[in-house]
Design a protein around this motif. Structure first.
Motif, mmCIF file in Angstrom:
data_model
loop_
_atom_site.group_PDB
_atom_site.id
_atom_site.type_symbol
_atom_site.label_atom_id
_atom_site.label_comp_id
_atom_site.label_asym_id
_atom_site.label_seq_id
_atom_site.Cartn_x
_atom_site.Cartn_y
_atom_site.Cartn_z
ATOM 1 N N LEU C 116 0.838 -1.197 0.000
ATOM 2 C CA LEU C 116 0.000 0.000 0.000
ATOM 3 C C LEU C 116 0.876 1.251 0.000
ATOM 4 C CD1 LEU C 116 -3.034 0.580 0.105
ATOM 5 C CD2 LEU C 116 -2.848 0.842 2.560
ATOM 6 N N LEU C 117 1.990 1.157 0.678
ATOM 7 C CA LEU C 117 2.946 2.262 0.714
ATOM 8 C C LEU C 117 3.385 2.602 -0.709
ATOM 9 C CD1 LEU C 117 4.290 3.824 3.045
ATOM 10 C CD2 LEU C 117 6.168 2.216 2.938
ATOM 11 N N ALA C 118 3.515 1.544 -1.536
ATOM 12 C CA ALA C 118 3.967 1.757 -2.914
ATOM 13 C C ALA C 118 2.893 2.430 -3.751
ATOM 14 C CB ALA C 118 4.353 0.432 -3.538
ATOM 15 N N ALA C 119 1.638 2.289 -3.323
ATOM 16 C CA ALA C 119 0.543 2.783 -4.146
ATOM 17 C C ALA C 119 0.242 4.262 -3.911
ATOM 18 C CB ALA C 119 -0.708 1.945 -3.895
ATOM 19 N N ILE C 120 0.786 4.810 -2.854
ATOM 20 C CA ILE C 120 0.506 6.223 -2.569
ATOM 21 C C ILE C 120 1.139 7.102 -3.644
ATOM 22 C CG2 ILE C 120 0.906 8.103 -0.939
ATOM 23 C CD1 ILE C 120 0.805 6.054 1.284
ATOM 24 N N ILE C 180 9.431 -1.528 -3.040
ATOM 25 C CA ILE C 180 9.886 -2.406 -4.122
ATOM 26 C C ILE C 180 11.060 -3.270 -3.656
ATOM 27 C CG2 ILE C 180 11.363 -0.621 -5.185
ATOM 28 C CD1 ILE C 180 10.729 -1.923 -7.856
ATOM 29 N N ILE C 181 11.958 -2.670 -2.880
ATOM 30 C CA ILE C 181 13.090 -3.466 -2.374
ATOM 31 C C ILE C 181 12.557 -4.538 -1.421
ATOM 32 C CG2 ILE C 181 15.348 -3.390 -1.281
ATOM 33 C CD1 ILE C 181 15.505 -0.457 -1.921
ATOM 34 N N THR C 182 11.618 -4.137 -0.558
ATOM 35 C CA THR C 182 11.039 -5.093 0.379
ATOM 36 C C THR C 182 10.354 -6.234 -0.352
ATOM 37 O OG1 THR C 182 10.635 -3.291 1.915
ATOM 38 C CG2 THR C 182 9.493 -5.342 2.344
ATOM 39 N N ALA C 183 9.562 -5.888 -1.358
ATOM 40 C CA ALA C 183 8.775 -6.917 -2.043
ATOM 41 C C ALA C 183 9.688 -7.953 -2.678
ATOM 42 C CB ALA C 183 7.887 -6.267 -3.106
ATOM 43 N N ILE C 184 10.738 -7.495 -3.343
ATOM 44 C CA ILE C 184 11.620 -8.447 -4.024
ATOM 45 C C ILE C 184 12.425 -9.264 -3.017
ATOM 46 C CG2 ILE C 184 13.607 -8.613 -5.569
ATOM 47 C CD1 ILE C 184 12.394 -6.233 -7.086
ATOM 48 N N SER C 185 12.916 -8.599 -1.963
ATOM 49 C CA SER C 185 13.671 -9.331 -0.950
ATOM 50 C C SER C 185 12.796 -10.377 -0.263
ATOM 51 C CB SER C 185 14.213 -8.368 0.111
ATOM 52 O OG SER C 185 14.890 -7.300 -0.482
ATOM 53 N N ARG C 186 11.588 -9.963 0.078
ATOM 54 C CA ARG C 186 10.665 -10.873 0.757
ATOM 55 C C ARG C 186 10.427 -12.112 -0.092
ATOM 56 N NH1 ARG C 186 5.015 -8.282 1.250
ATOM 57 N NH2 ARG C 186 4.948 -9.015 -0.863
ATOM 58 N N GLU C 187 10.231 -11.858 -1.393
ATOM 59 C CA GLU C 187 9.996 -12.961 -2.323
ATOM 60 C C GLU C 187 11.132 -13.990 -2.279
ATOM 61 O OE1 GLU C 187 7.052 -13.554 -5.569
ATOM 62 O OE2 GLU C 187 7.143 -12.546 -3.648
ATOM 63 N N VAL C 188 12.375 -13.517 -2.364
ATOM 64 C CA VAL C 188 13.488 -14.478 -2.377
ATOM 65 C C VAL C 188 13.692 -15.111 -1.009
ATOM 66 C CG1 VAL C 188 14.788 -13.655 -4.347
ATOM 67 C CG2 VAL C 188 15.157 -12.604 -2.137
ATOM 68 N N VAL C 223 18.193 -9.401 -2.977
ATOM 69 C CA VAL C 223 18.195 -8.110 -2.291
ATOM 70 C C VAL C 223 18.941 -7.086 -3.134
ATOM 71 C CG1 VAL C 223 18.916 -6.877 -0.227
ATOM 72 C CG2 VAL C 223 18.075 -9.213 -0.044
ATOM 73 N N ILE C 224 20.073 -7.518 -3.693
ATOM 74 C CA ILE C 224 20.863 -6.569 -4.493
ATOM 75 C C ILE C 224 20.078 -6.114 -5.718
ATOM 76 C CG2 ILE C 224 22.942 -6.302 -5.890
ATOM 77 C CD1 ILE C 224 24.327 -8.219 -3.937
ATOM 78 N N SER C 225 19.443 -7.060 -6.396
ATOM 79 C CA SER C 225 18.714 -6.634 -7.599
ATOM 80 C C SER C 225 17.500 -5.802 -7.219
ATOM 81 C CB SER C 225 18.340 -7.842 -8.462
ATOM 82 O OG SER C 225 17.139 -8.403 -8.036
ATOM 83 N N GLY C 226 16.880 -6.098 -6.081
ATOM 84 C CA GLY C 226 15.788 -5.254 -5.606
ATOM 85 C C GLY C 226 16.275 -3.843 -5.323
ATOM 86 N N ALA C 227 17.450 -3.745 -4.705
ATOM 87 C CA ALA C 227 18.004 -2.436 -4.403
ATOM 88 C C ALA C 227 18.312 -1.668 -5.687
ATOM 89 C CB ALA C 227 19.271 -2.591 -3.564
ATOM 90 N N MET C 228 18.813 -2.390 -6.694
ATOM 91 C CA MET C 228 19.112 -1.728 -7.966
ATOM 92 C C MET C 228 17.837 -1.196 -8.608
ATOM 93 S SD MET C 228 22.320 -1.899 -8.275
ATOM 94 C CE MET C 228 22.754 -1.642 -9.961
#
Lengths: 282, 364, 314
Positions: C116-120, C180-188, C223-228
């Motif tokens: 939701l934070l991403a949607a603001i 976005i970083i959280t979402a990708i990190s969480r996924e992996v 995490v690195i690719s999420g950060a990028m």
């Protein structure tokens, strides 16, 4: 004649033993069929005839190409890109691989039941049976549709179990019922041939018995070809059995012999066949 | 909670000796908070932010020390890290709550009739009223603009994106497919202002310099929306079991009918969810519209000519150029922001609900 | 038998007219997307060309294009890096909290909150940033940091009283890229093979030791690719910076003052609406630079992601 010697022989005389020649006109006649996935030859040089209104079983170890062969009979293998065949497959004397033949038409006349029951999850039981017509936008009057549904479900031995809940989703049924629903769906379009690709392998023994009993009835109207890894099943239900084998990994599958089921299981001509049916390998 | 799964302490067990009693962390927590409150209050008065910061850090310190003393170094590290993670998560939720709180608190005051019924064509009488602090002006023109421009973006993106996804999943296998996939991948990261500049450049080349229109705004947004639609639809179509396609093909159904009548209906829940989220993403875009659609005072229903305001652009301009006195403009900015946040939240929730409700019962 | 004669047969299979129509339609869509998307760089170059190499007299400010865009590139990279430095550790912790610490039933809801934070909308973040974060920081943090840390160049200069500084912009940008970083990190992190986790736990590891042994190595490249990807987004983020930052012309390292290098995107947003003539082309040219910048970062992110989650092997 051993399986190995076939490789060097001209295709026409390749040694498939046909001790029993079908007296009637075959429903499907396959001549020197090679099946490829791109450049890989998956099944080589199959020549068999399938008798109408009877059950023909295809048996053999896994990876021997029996399912691939089955799928080539209604051009379903073309779903995989770059899959193609050489040779002739005739349905009642007509080549289904002639360049001007639409595979869609072939599949209308040669139906198929798959390994795992696959009713359409978005449709009710009723709609699932009619899927073949509805998806092709054939207009049906309500009485006609009802008639087809009842007739097909009755034909699939399922009517009694589902007639009060035709509007439930197809996936609400048990596995065995779902598979019979899939059979009802296949026979609703009134095909001439019914191909079954290990239709019981995902089912429990009770459901398997129900399907086998159903096949026994269906063979009065349909020509049935069934792939099974279960030799007892082949022995129980089929009139004729074809044994497929493979020489080794990466080699094409091929047919070893085909004969009346009784004979195949009691007195096969090839050693490989007797080894397989007696459980010595595979 | 493996660390605290211990039987009552009255039983002496070799498995529980050397473990911290589960009440101790709670006690430390209460103590830390108390110290934080008292310390901050005695220095600088009632500042809840500082109290929380002091309390949390004190807890982190004390619980680690306690664990180090009662348990061992490994347990202490474990507890410290657990606390750090929890603090980090709490830290992140604070701005989120703050954003919502601020937007609602500031924006609600302009949720009046005028806001929803009028544009920004301000009469001399309004000017006078504004000088006296009355709420004047509305955002109707911006709402209409948002609706039109988002609709244009959707009309372009949804068919284009969906058909492309179908191509990628059902037909495409060769070079074209992989080129499209890579391009879509890269384009999901395109800066939104660049999308705006692209649309501007495109329209300038064909219609001459300085063109501003709702249509070019819609084109800019569709450039941002299409990749999202392609990606999400593609993902959903790939989830449809191959067996269903085969079942349909084996019934002698043509491929295009199989796709339209079997594959799409099975995936429709996910596809609609993806589209809704894509709309939610672009509806809040400001930058690309700043350079393409511009800003107007009145309702403009014609997307082919003339400037057109959207809610985000309206909110931005009312904030940076609030007029005199600034309070009325800033109030309008917050009103538009609240409206936007509500729209996004509704879309977001709708997407969630949709993915649950529309999903065929047969699919897990 | 080695060369299949029937190769062409598959292509020759006659399909019905609607079938061909439908497949060409979907193919045409794919081609359209390919053309349009690859047209972005093309059109920006055409229109931006005269902004890069055109008559300087026709533009406001008489420096050449490189001198014009230099501070903007600096500001863009600086603010994005700042955001990344703030967001990555936080996102890492939040992702781990959601994937491994929060109760399973709560995890989904917490993920939803972060999404939701991403949607603001970014304009909302911008207005919030300048009315909430900026005064909060300029009252409570900046004077203190300026008094005590000014020996570090980043904290030197005269602390801003309005809070419209690079640090405020970086913090708000951090909030925007955190999801976005959280979402990708969480996924992996969630994809960590259970076997690795259980192997670690079975050896008597505490939860944190298990995470360090099994989860972190496995998820590192994610995490690195999420950060990028987050960096890519921060580079192109416009409105929050445009609203918060008080820009000046030049290169400025200090993050607490009112003098800050502007970012490309924010500069476009601020100047474009009033620009005319060649200034428009020059702004579009800076847009092209931004496009290439974020394109490069995104490509790098993909490369990291595609290098696989191979940390598990090492």
């Amino acid at each position: 004649m051993t399986a190995n010697s076939e490789i060097d022989m001209p295709a026409q005389t390749a040694g498939i033993t046909h001790s029993e020649v079908t007296s009637v006109e075959p429903a499907i006649a396959v001549n020197n069929l090679n099946i490829y996935y791109d450049k890989f030859l998956a099944v080589r040089d199959v020549t068999i005839e399938i008798a109408p209104r009877s059950i023909t079983a295809l048996i053999g170890p896994s990876g021997c190409g029996k399912s691939t062969f089955l799928r080539s009979l209604n051009r379903m293998h073309e779903v995989i890109p770059k899959a193609h065949v050489e040779g002739v497959v005739q349905l009642n004397g007509e080549d289904i691989y002639r360049p001007d033949v639409d595979p869609v038409t072939v599949r209308r006349r040669i139906g198929m039941v798959f390994q795992r029951p696959n009713p359409f999850p978005t449709m009710s039981i009723y709609e699932n049976v009619l899927a073949g017509m509805r998806l092709n936008a054939n207009r049906l009057s309500k009485p006609d549709a009802d008639e087809i549904v009842e007739h097909s479900l009755t034909g699939a031995n399922l009517w009694g179990e589902v007639k009060d809940r035709l509007d439930n989703p197809g996936s609400s049924l048990s596995g065995g019922q779902q598979q019979r629903l899939c059979i009802a769906r296949a026979i609703a379009v009134e095909p001439e041939v019914l191909l079954m690709d290990e239709p019981c392998s995902a089912l429990d023994p009770i459901s398997t018995m129900a399907i086998e009993a159903l096949m026994e009835q269906l063979k009065d109207q349909f020509t049935i070809v069934i792939v099974t890894h279960n030799m007892q099943q082949a022995a129980r239900v089929s009139e004729r059995t074809a044994f497929f084998n493979i020489d080794g990994p990466g080699q094409p599958g091929h047919i070893v012999e085909m004969d009346l089921t009784e004979k195949m299981f009691s007195n096969p001509q090839e050693k490989a066949t007797s080894d397989y049916v007696t459980g010595r390998f595979g | 909670m493996t660390a605290t799964m211990s039987p009552p302490q009255s039983q002496v067990s070799s498995l529980t000796t050397g473990k911290m009693h589960r009440a101790i962390p709670f006690a430390i927590c209460a103590f830390s908070v108390a110290v934080g409150v008292v310390a901050v209050y005695s220095i600088g008065g009632f500042k809840w932010g500082w109290m929380a910061i002091v309390g949390a850090h004190l807890y982190l310190l004390l619980v680690t020390i306690a664990s180090r003393v009662i348990e061992d170094r490994r347990q202490a590290t474990d507890r410290a890290m657990r606390t750090v993670m929890t603090i980090a998560f709490t830290t992140v939720t604070i701005p989120l709550i703050s954003v919502f709180w601020k937007v609602i608190a500031e924006g609600a005051s302009r949720f009046d009739r005028k806001f929803f019924t009028g544009g920004m064509r301000i009469t001399p009488e309004d000017m006078l009223a504004q000088m006296e602090g009355a709420a004047v002006g509305g955002a109707l023109h911006a709402m209409v603009g948002t609706l039109i421009i988002t609709a244009i973006a959707g009309i372009i993106s949804v068919p284009l994106g969906l058909l492309t996804a179908i191509y990628l999943v059902e037909y495409g296998k060769g070079k074209l497919a992989s080129a499209v996939t890579r391009m879509v991948d890269v384009m999901t990261g395109i800066p939104s202002i660049v999308a705006g500049l692209f649309a501007y450049a495109l329209f300038e080349l064909f219609l001459g310099p300085g063109t501003r229109s709702g249509l070019s705004g819609g084109v800019a947004l569709s450039l941002l929306m299409t990749p999202v639609v392609v990606r999400s639809s593609e993902e959903m179509l790939r989830l449809v079991p191959n067996e269903l396609r085969e079942a349909s093909l084996a019934l002698g159904v043509a491929k295009w009918r199989t796709i339209l009548k079997v594959v799409l209906p099975t995936a429709i829940a996910g596809i609609l969810t993806g589209i809704t989220l894509a709309v939610a993403r672009v509806i809040g875009e400001t930058a690309p519209l700043l350079v393409t659609a511009g800003v107007a005072q009145d309702i403009n229903l014609n997307p082919f000519s003339g400037r057109m305001t959207t809610l985000p652009v309206f909110s931005y301009y009312e904030y940076v150029q609030p007029g005199v006195p600034p309070e009325t403009g800033i109030a309008r900015a917050w009103g538009a922001a609240l409206m936007l946040v509500m729209i996004v939240a509704v879309l977001f929730t709708a997407a969630r609900i949709m993915s649950h409700v529309l999903k065929p019962k047969g699919l897990k | 038998m080695s060369q299949p004669v029937a190769q062409e047969k598959i292509n020759k299979a006659p399909t019905s007219v609607p079938d061909r129509l439908f497949s060409s339609l979907s193919r045409a869509s794919a081609v359209t997307i390919l053309l349009v998307l690859s047209g972005v760089a093309f059109f920006l170059t055409i229109v931006g060309w005269s902004g890069m190499f055109g008559d300087i007299e026709g533009m406001s400010g008489s420096d050449n294009f490189l001198e014009y865009v230099g501070p903007l590139v600096f500001g863009t990279v600086y603010s994005a890096t700042l955001a990344l430095l703030i967001a990555t550790p936080l996102a890492f912790a939040v992702a781990l909290f959601i994937s491994h610490y929060a109760p399973r039933r709560l995890a989904q809801t917490l993920g939803y909150v972060v999404d939701l934070l991403a949607a603001i909308p970014s304009v909302v973040f911008g207005i919030w940033g300048i009315t909430v974060v900026a005064p909060l920081m300029s009252k409570n943090v900046y004077p203190w940091a300026n008094d005590n840390l000014s020996f570090i160049p980043f904290f030197s200069g005269t602390a801003s009283t309005s809070g419209r500084t690079m640090l405020t912009a970086g913090m708000v940008l951090a909030m925007m890229i955190l999801p976005i970083i959280t979402a990708i990190s969480r996924e992996v992190f969630l994809q960590t093979p259970r076997l690795h986790e259980e192997a670690s736990l079975a050896l008597g590891a505490t939860k944190w030791e298990m995470i360090r042994q099994a989860v972190v190595p496995y998820g590192r490249s994610g995490v690195i690719s999420g950060a990028m990807l987050g960096l890519g987004r921060a580079l192109g983020e416009t409105m929050a910076v445009a609203i918060i930052l008080s820009p000046s012309d030049g290169y400025f390292w200090s993050i607490l003052t009112n003098q800050n290098s502007n970012t490309i995107a924010s500069n476009i947003a601020l100047k474009f609406p009033e620009a005319y003539g060649l200034d428009v082309n020059r702004l579009i040219a800076t847009g092209l630079v931004l496009f290439l910048l974020s394109f490069g970062v995104n490509m790098l992110a993909r490369r990291v992601a595609n290098s696989g989650f191979s940390g598990a092997a090492g």
